[in-house]
Structure formats: C-alpha cells, structure tokens
Design a protein around this motif. Structure first.
Motif, PDB file in Angstrom:
ATOM      1  N   CYS A 455       0.834  -1.210   0.000  1.00 45.28           N
ATOM      2  CA  CYS A 455       0.000   0.000   0.000  1.00 45.28           C
ATOM      3  C   CYS A 455       0.868   1.260   0.000  1.00 45.28           C
ATOM      4  O   CYS A 455       0.568   2.236  -0.686  1.00 45.28           O
ATOM      5  CB  CYS A 455      -0.906   0.038   1.227  1.00 45.28           C
ATOM      6  N   ARG A 456       1.950   1.221   0.772  1.00 45.24           N
ATOM      7  CA  ARG A 456       2.813   2.406   0.840  1.00 45.24           C
ATOM      8  C   ARG A 456       3.497   2.636  -0.504  1.00 45.24           C
ATOM      9  O   ARG A 456       3.669   3.771  -0.934  1.00 45.24           O
ATOM     10  CB  ARG A 456       3.851   2.246   1.958  1.00 45.24           C
ATOM     11  N   ALA A 465      -3.275   2.886   5.079  1.00 41.94           N
ATOM     12  CA  ALA A 465      -3.279   1.484   4.671  1.00 41.94           C
ATOM     13  C   ALA A 465      -4.055   0.629   5.668  1.00 41.94           C
ATOM     14  O   ALA A 465      -4.907  -0.173   5.284  1.00 41.94           O
ATOM     15  CB  ALA A 465      -1.841   0.982   4.533  1.00 41.94           C
ATOM     16  N   VAL A 466      -3.786   0.845   6.958  1.00 41.92           N
ATOM     17  CA  VAL A 466      -4.505   0.073   7.979  1.00 41.92           C
ATOM     18  C   VAL A 466      -6.000   0.368   7.907  1.00 41.92           C
ATOM     19  O   VAL A 466      -6.833  -0.551   7.936  1.00 41.92           O
ATOM     20  CB  VAL A 466      -3.969   0.394   9.398  1.00 41.92           C
ATOM     21  N   GLY A 467      -6.341   1.653   7.772  1.00 42.67           N
ATOM     22  CA  GLY A 467      -7.756   2.038   7.679  1.00 42.67           C
ATOM     23  C   GLY A 467      -8.440   1.349   6.511  1.00 42.67           C
ATOM     24  O   GLY A 467      -9.545   0.808   6.642  1.00 42.67           O
ATOM     25  N   LEU A 468      -7.755   1.335   5.388  1.00 41.22           N
ATOM     26  CA  LEU A 468      -8.321   0.730   4.181  1.00 41.22           C
ATOM     27  C   LEU A 468      -8.514  -0.780   4.368  1.00 41.22           C
ATOM     28  O   LEU A 468      -9.562  -1.336   4.054  1.00 41.22           O
ATOM     29  CB  LEU A 468      -7.370   0.999   3.006  1.00 41.22           C
TER      30      LEU A 468
ATOM     31  N   LEU B  73      13.663   9.331   1.822  1.00 40.80           N
ATOM     32  CA  LEU B  73      12.209   9.338   1.584  1.00 40.80           C
ATOM     33  C   LEU B  73      11.537   8.043   2.039  1.00 40.80           C
ATOM     34  O   LEU B  73      12.080   6.952   1.876  1.00 40.80           O
ATOM     35  CB  LEU B  73      11.921   9.542   0.092  1.00 40.80           C
ATOM     36  N   THR B  74      10.321   8.175   2.592  1.00 39.34           N
ATOM     37  CA  THR B  74       9.517   7.004   2.930  1.00 39.34           C
ATOM     38  C   THR B  74       9.036   6.354   1.637  1.00 39.34           C
ATOM     39  O   THR B  74       9.042   6.994   0.574  1.00 39.34           O
ATOM     40  CB  THR B  74       8.264   7.412   3.734  1.00 39.34           C
ATOM     41  N   PRO B  75       8.586   5.106   1.708  1.00 39.85           N
ATOM     42  CA  PRO B  75       8.076   4.463   0.490  1.00 39.85           C
ATOM     43  C   PRO B  75       6.973   5.287  -0.182  1.00 39.85           C
ATOM     44  O   PRO B  75       6.950   5.426  -1.410  1.00 39.85           O
ATOM     45  CB  PRO B  75       7.532   3.127   0.994  1.00 39.85           C
ATOM     46  N   ALA B 104      -8.010   5.248  -3.659  1.00 43.06           N
ATOM     47  CA  ALA B 104      -7.286   5.706  -2.471  1.00 43.06           C
ATOM     48  C   ALA B 104      -5.831   6.010  -2.837  1.00 43.06           C
ATOM     49  O   ALA B 104      -5.267   7.025  -2.410  1.00 43.06           O
ATOM     50  CB  ALA B 104      -7.352   4.643  -1.370  1.00 43.06           C
ATOM     51  N   SER B 105      -5.238   5.146  -3.657  1.00 42.53           N
ATOM     52  CA  SER B 105      -3.842   5.350  -4.065  1.00 42.53           C
ATOM     53  C   SER B 105      -3.695   6.619  -4.886  1.00 42.53           C
ATOM     54  O   SER B 105      -2.854   7.472  -4.583  1.00 42.53           O
ATOM     55  CB  SER B 105      -3.349   4.177  -4.914  1.00 42.53           C
TER      56      SER B 105
END
Lengths: 502, 270
Positions: A455-456, A465-468, B73-75, B104-105
């Motif tokens: 997700c990330r 991500a957890v919410g989804l 940077l974070t993913p 969502a993405s």
C-alpha cells in the motif's frame, strides 16, 4: 458440545517490529474526541447500594408500587448472586458500595416540557457531540430524519420528533415516562425477555435502572424515521444503568440506533444496561449500536466497564430481529446481543465489528436460541485486535429438539495488528434436532508487513493502509448499518486504530 | 537530458549480508533499461531497495531520483515522486475492493503532490478506460485487490495500477515469472503503451523472452551485486545462448522458473 479455538498473535508469520508496538501504545485517549466533561450541577443519590437507594431511585421517578416491588425483588436476588468470571476479561474487583447509582442534572428536576426549557449547557453538550436535538433534517439535502432520545447520566434530557411519531401511533419516549404514561405496556413486557435474575449485571440493572428508551410500534406500522438513543455518562464515580424496551407489534417495522460516549477519567466506570426487544408476528426490529465509550488510556487507566445484557425475542411467527454492533470503546466489554427464535419461521441476525486496541478487553458475541420450526439465524463477527488487547468472540447456537429445519450460518473472522494482541473464538453449538443445518466458519489473519508495504508503495501512508484494510475486513458488517451511520462508523473504525502501526 | 535515476557505487545490506556491492546505474528519461542476472545476484534486492522496503540498508554509495537522495524518503514519498514498483508477487488484500484501492492510491498521490483529488464520477470513467485498454473486464475492478487472482491476473492488475498512477520511473521486478506466452504478451503490451519520452523503465528479469516483447535501450548483467557487463539489446540475445555461466550462475536455464521463484521469494521475505 464445546469447540474452542484460540488463535494467538505470536503464531503469525511476520511479526511487526517493536517500534510499531511502541507506536501503538502512543495511541492514547487523546484521540478520543468525546472525552470532555460538562460542568453542570448534579443531584446524586448517596453513595453505595442498599434497599434505600433502590427506594430513592424509584421515588425520584414517582414509580408505582408494583415497579418498586419489582426492583426490590431484583435487588434481593442480586445480593445472593455471584459476579460472573467465565468471560475472557480481567479487571480488579468492583466495589459496588463505592459508586453512585443515580445522578441527574439539577435542572432536570423540574422536568422541562420542551427543548426551550432544557438547560443550555446540556443542549451545548449534545451539540458538541454532534447529536441533533433540534428537529431538523439530519443531513442537508437528504430526506432522512432521525428521532433522538438523549440520556444524560441517569435521566432522559429530551426526546425529539415525538409528535410526528405519534401521528403514526409510534410511542417513543424515555423509560421513566413510559412507566407513567403506558404502564400496561411496561408491565406486560418488562423483564419478559431478560428476567430480573437472568444474570448478575441484569439483576443489578433491574434493581437500580435509571433511564433508557421505550419504543412501541403499533400493528402494521412502518416507523417513519430512524429512532435513536444517545447515552452520555458525565458524572464521575457514577454507574449508568439504562433500560431499553422495544416492542414491535404485529407486522410492524422499526430501525433503532444507539450511540454512547463518556468523558476521559482515570477511574473506571460501570455501565450495566439491559435491552429487551419483542417482535410479534411478522414484525421486524433492526437494532444498531455504535459503542464508543471512553476506552481508557494507553496504560489501561480508566475507561468504561461495559457489562450489558441485550436480548431480542422473536415471539411469534415470522418475526425478525437483527443486531448490528460496532464496538470500538470501553475498557472491558461483556456483551452478547442475542435472539430467542421462539416463533416458527423466525429470523435472527447478528452483525458485529469489535475493535480492541491498547489494553482494551472484549468478550462479545451472540446467542441464537432456536425454539421455532424453520427458524434461521446468521452470525457475522469481525474482531480486530491491536496493541496489547484481547478480543474474544463467544457465541452459542442452540437448537431445541422440537425445532425442525433450523438453519444457522456463523462466520467469525479475526484480524490481528502487531504481535502482542490476542484473538479468541469460542463458539458453542448445541443441536438437539437432527434436521438442523449449522455452519461455522472461522478465520484468523494478520495485517502483514507485505500488505502495508504494498500500500505504501502505491502512495498510501501506513495509517491510511490500515484504515483501508480494516474497513475492507469489516465491510460486510458496515453494510448493515443505517446509511447515515455507515460513513461515520467507517471513520470511527479508522480512528480507533490510529497509531496501531508504524 | 540529465538522468532520472543515478545510482553511484551502491552497497546494500539485507539482514547484515552484503547483497549489492558497488553498483552504478544511470537511467535517463525515456530510456528502458533491463537488468538480467543469475539467481541470487541481487536483482530483486535492487528493486525493493529502490522502493524503500525496510531492512534494506544502504551502507555505502547513493541513489538519486530526479536529484533527490532516495534514502531520505519514505516508500509513500517515493511513490508520490513518481516511483512505481511492479511486484514479482503482488500482495493480496482481501476485502479491499480493487476500485477503492486504486482510488485511495491515486488520491493519496495527488494529495502528496498538492493536486486536487479526483472525484468519483471522473475517476470511474478514467479507470474503466484504462481497464478496457488492457483488455480487463469490469468485474476485476470490483474484486478484492489480487485476492484469488491467477498469476496472470495479478500481473495485469499491476499493469492497471501502472496505467492509473502514471509514474515517472517504473521498476518491473520479474513480471514475466509464472506467465504463459499469451499473458506475457498482454503484460508487455501494457508496458509498451506506457513508454514515453518523459518516463523511464527498469526491467528486472531472469529471461531474455520478456525482452523480445519489450525492447530495451540498454541491457546490464548483474552478477554478485554489481554490473558485470552492459550492452544494447543484443546482449540479451547473447545471454540467451550462453546462459549466466560466465557470471557465476548456471550454464543455461535449467529448472529455471522454479529456481528463480525461490530465489526472489527469499529476497522478498528477507
């Protein structure tokens, strides 16, 4: 017959790292946005519990003799009962003499007739909680209205839309008013589903219950709007013992929703409610709960003990009762909304989302008691554990020997977040009639690092991500909530788990 | 044009084991590079490192994406900058509807870039168009993300995400593994449709056959954690003949699919 399966988090393949767990613990009560206290002068019964306190409460409400006797009988029985210890929860002994059993805003002593007479402080409280006490359209542009009974500590502050409802013959008022105005209905049905000595907490409630809601839907009436009760505990060291009674007469329909919140306090508070539902021939009751009592802080200090007995009786042919619950709050939850499927061709349903984070403990589930022929029931339970919480589903499906052709489908899914929490599934199945078809499915899964990483990589942060993922896991149950609350509940589910992952 | 991806003398440890040992790679906008190599040479490690997987520790060297040091940077921030990793084993997310996931993405990426979110109606049209262009049925949009998908469906779903999220740098990690020739062709078509002068691609593969369908500008052989040889598309053909024997690998592809899957699986779970 007993079938017990325990799924412990530690078995999961990929453990989420220690930092994650630390972050879970950072999720404290500060995320709880209903934790404020209303500064209001309150009238309380003297601390402690004895028969004089029972008399005090009854007198406060001008109750008839028969009800006082009923309470006193319950109190006597309660004194000889033992607090149950079979649930998968642990808490220090409760000192029942160290509690207040009655607390009411002083301004309510004059029994305000209309909303205009109610103390503005109280009205402000509900405004802050987002509960509409003005008779308005709930959502702009949406033709849905909702009638609200607002219960503050031990009394009902206001009940809206009563006149509109009265036009269709629907009775919706506080329990105390029902005792005065509809004693015959109260007398006939009170304790008919949950007898006063049913269990320790039900007996306690029967002795000291304060307010709650009363609903009666006359024959062949479809209640024209959603009914709801909003429970608020405000006073410290005070228990709330509400009593709700809903009667759906032949061929009627009602959808009812209850919500609950409480201030953040370091002491635990007791909430021991009793809810009784009666559905007569061809009637249907849909009862939804969004339980968001204060869950305590990250160290497990404070929070509500939610020890509740909820039971519905499908008393006559083709009656249907459906429970939907979203349990996100409380320090300890002990609650099993159940259905007695007494009539032939009756239907019972239980849809549940129970979330336990930090040090919350949940032991919840349902009982489906099949007495009638061709009765069917459906149980969908979604348990989510995070932090160091423990979450148990406990259910009983029992089929009486005369109940032919019973059907039950049970599905219990557990989702674990982190490696310090636990999920337990404890189903009891008793079939005394060979024609019964009973199905039980259970799964335990874990939000894996792989899922979060995936997700990330697609742009969502870990909390989104957890919410989804959790909302996806709960979707089947969320769908059963009244539309107006589904969105709200979805948000609540995400908020309850904020910080549960790194 | 300056390079979109600059990897200089990169060393990467996974679980305290040095897997990448001095890798240099420069990819410009519009270019398609392929990295080939024997099992265990560090191909998947490179992919996961680029996308910011935890426990992939850069001990030396640097990775610059459009001039930014990726290690800071974070993913999700890398994703917002336009880096996309198509997974060798796309992850299943039961219960989460594919359409909701995509939305969502996309909106998370748009928010991170300071753009307005796409409204539902517009989004539905957009996704259906993309799905149709990949020959995907609408029902695949309604199913949970990758849950119960066949190997081929999962890879096509990655292509759909690619098409919807429109990244600037695409890393394809062994997307050909487990695909039959028809599925491979569909996936390759999806990738080719995304080739553009603004976009760069890094194709990681064990086999030359994928490169028959997606023609790379440059081919690199990765062996023991560093680039052992670079060349044009012809190099892939040569490898097809000789195998990786010269690079510490097997003489030629034997039991290859299985071995490759195990190798990458170990790296992925590391």
């Amino acid at each position: 017959m007993e079938n017990q399966t325990n799924e412990i988090a530690g078995q999961a393949k990929q453990a989420i790292k220690k930092e994650t767990v630390a972050q879970v613990q950072n999720l404290a009560g500060e995320k709880y946005k209903y934790g404020f206290t209303t500064d209001i002068e309150s009238e309380k019964a003297p601390k402690g519990l004895n028969s004089d306190i029972v008399r005090f409460i009854s007198a406060k409400k001008d109750e008839p003799e028969w009800l006082l006797d009923w309470r006193l009988d319950a109190f006597e029985r309660w004194q000889s009962m033992q607090e149950p210890n079979w649930a998968h929860v642990h808490y220090p002994p409760i000192d029942y003499q160290d509690l207040y059993y009655y607390a009411a805003p002083k301004s309510m002593a004059d029994r305000p007739e209309t909303l205009d007479d109610v103390d503005p402080e109280l009205l402000k409280t509900y405004e802050k909680l987002g509960i509409p006490l003005q008779e308005q359209e709930l959502l702009a542009g949406v033709k849905t209205r909702m009638a609200v009974d607002a219960v503050f500590d031990s009394v009902s502050v206001a009940t809206t839309f009563r006149e509109t409802l009265a036009e269709s013959g629907v009775l919706f008022c506080s329990f105390s008013e029902a005792v005065q105005q509809h004693p015959e209905l109260v007398k006939k049905y009170l304790g008919s589903v949950v007898p006063k000595s049913d269990n320790y907490f039900a007996a306690l409630n029967s002795a000291v219950f304060s307010d709650g809601s009363f609903v009666y839907i006359p024959p062949h009436v479809r209640c024209p709007m959603e009914l709801s009760t909003y429970f608020r505990i405000n006073e410290a060291n005070t228990g709330q013992f509400e009593r709700t009674l809903i009667i759906a007469d032949k061929g009627s329909y009602v959808s009812y929703l209850e919500g609950c919140t409480a201030p953040m306090r370091d002491e635990n508070q007791l909430h021991a409610a009793v809810v009784e539902l009666i559905a007569l021939e061809d009637a249907e009751i849909k009862y939804s709960t969004v339980q968001n009592w204060y869950p305590g802080d990250k160290e497990g200090r404070g929070g509500i003990y939610n020890f509740v007995t909820k039971r519905g009786d499908c008393r006559e042919t083709r009656a249907k009762i459906s429970w939907t619950q979203v349990e996100t709050g409380s320090a300890v939850t002990w609650k099993y909304p159940s259905c007695i499927l007494r009539g032939d061709d009756t239907v019972g349903e239980f849809y549940s989302i129970a979330i336990a984070n930090n040090l919350q403990q949940v032991d919840s589930g349902t009982k489906m008691i099949h007495l009638g022929k061709n009765s069917s029931s459906r149980i969908i339970s979604k348990g989510i554990s995070a932090g160091r919480a423990s979450n148990a589903y406990r259910g009983r499906v029992s089929v009486h020997q005369k109940a032919d052709n019973v059907r039950n489908f049970t599905q219990c899914d557990s989702l674990l977040i982190g490696d310090k929490c636990a999920a337990h599934t404890i189903p009891y199945i008793e079939a005394r009639n060979p024609s019964a078809i009973l199905e039980h499915e259970a799964t335990a899964s874990k939000i894996s690092d792989d899922q979060i990483y995936y997700c990330r990589q697609r742009g969502l942060d870990a909390e989104e991500a957890v919410g989804l993922i959790v909302n996806g896991f709960c979707r089947e149950v969320l769908q059963h909530l009244p539309m107006e609350f589904a969105v709200e509940a979805q948000k609540l589910v995400s908020i309850s788990l904020e910080g549960s992952i790194g | 044009m300056s390079a979109l991806l600059d990897i200089n003398n990169l060393h990467v440890n996974v679980d305290d084991k040095t897997v990448i040992k001095g890798l240099d790679l420069h990819i410009k906008q519009g270019e398609v590079h392929a990295i080939m190599g024997p099992n265990g040479s560090g191909k998947s490690t490179l992919a996961f490192m680029l996308a910011g997987r935890e426990n992939y520790e850069i001990t030396k060297g640097e990775v610059l994406f459009d001039g930014t040091d990726l290690s800071t940077l974070t993913p999700e921030a890398r994703a917002a900058k336009g880096l996309f990793l198509a997974f060798q084993y796309p992850v299943e997310i039961p219960g989460v509807n594919n359409m909701n996931f995509l939305r969502a993405s996309l909106n998370a990426l748009r928010r991170a870039r300071g753009e307005a979110e796409m409204d539902t109606a517009h989004f539905l049209r957009f996704v259906r168009e993309k799905a149709a262009s990949l020959g995907m049925q609408d029902d695949m949009l309604k199913r949970p993300v990758n849950a119960g998908f066949s190997g081929g469906e999962k890879k096509r779903n990655e292509m759909l995400q690619l098409a919807v999220l429109e990244p600037r740098l695409i890393v394809l990690d062994e997307i050909d593994s487990g695909l039959d020739i028809d599925a491979l062709k569909l996936v390759a078509d999806g990738v080719n449709a995304l080739r553009s002068p603004e976009r760069a691609m890094l194709i990681i593969t064990h086999y030359q056959r994928l490169l028959d369908h997606i023609k790379p500008d440059r081919v690199h052989v990765l062996a023991d954690g560093r680039i052992a040889r670079s060349g044009d598309a012809q190099l892939a053909q040569t490898l097809e003949q000789s195998g990786y024997a010269d690079y510490g690998g097997e003489p030629k592809q034997i039991k290859a699919d299985k071995a490759s899957a195990t190798d990458a699986g170990m790296v992925a779970n590391g």
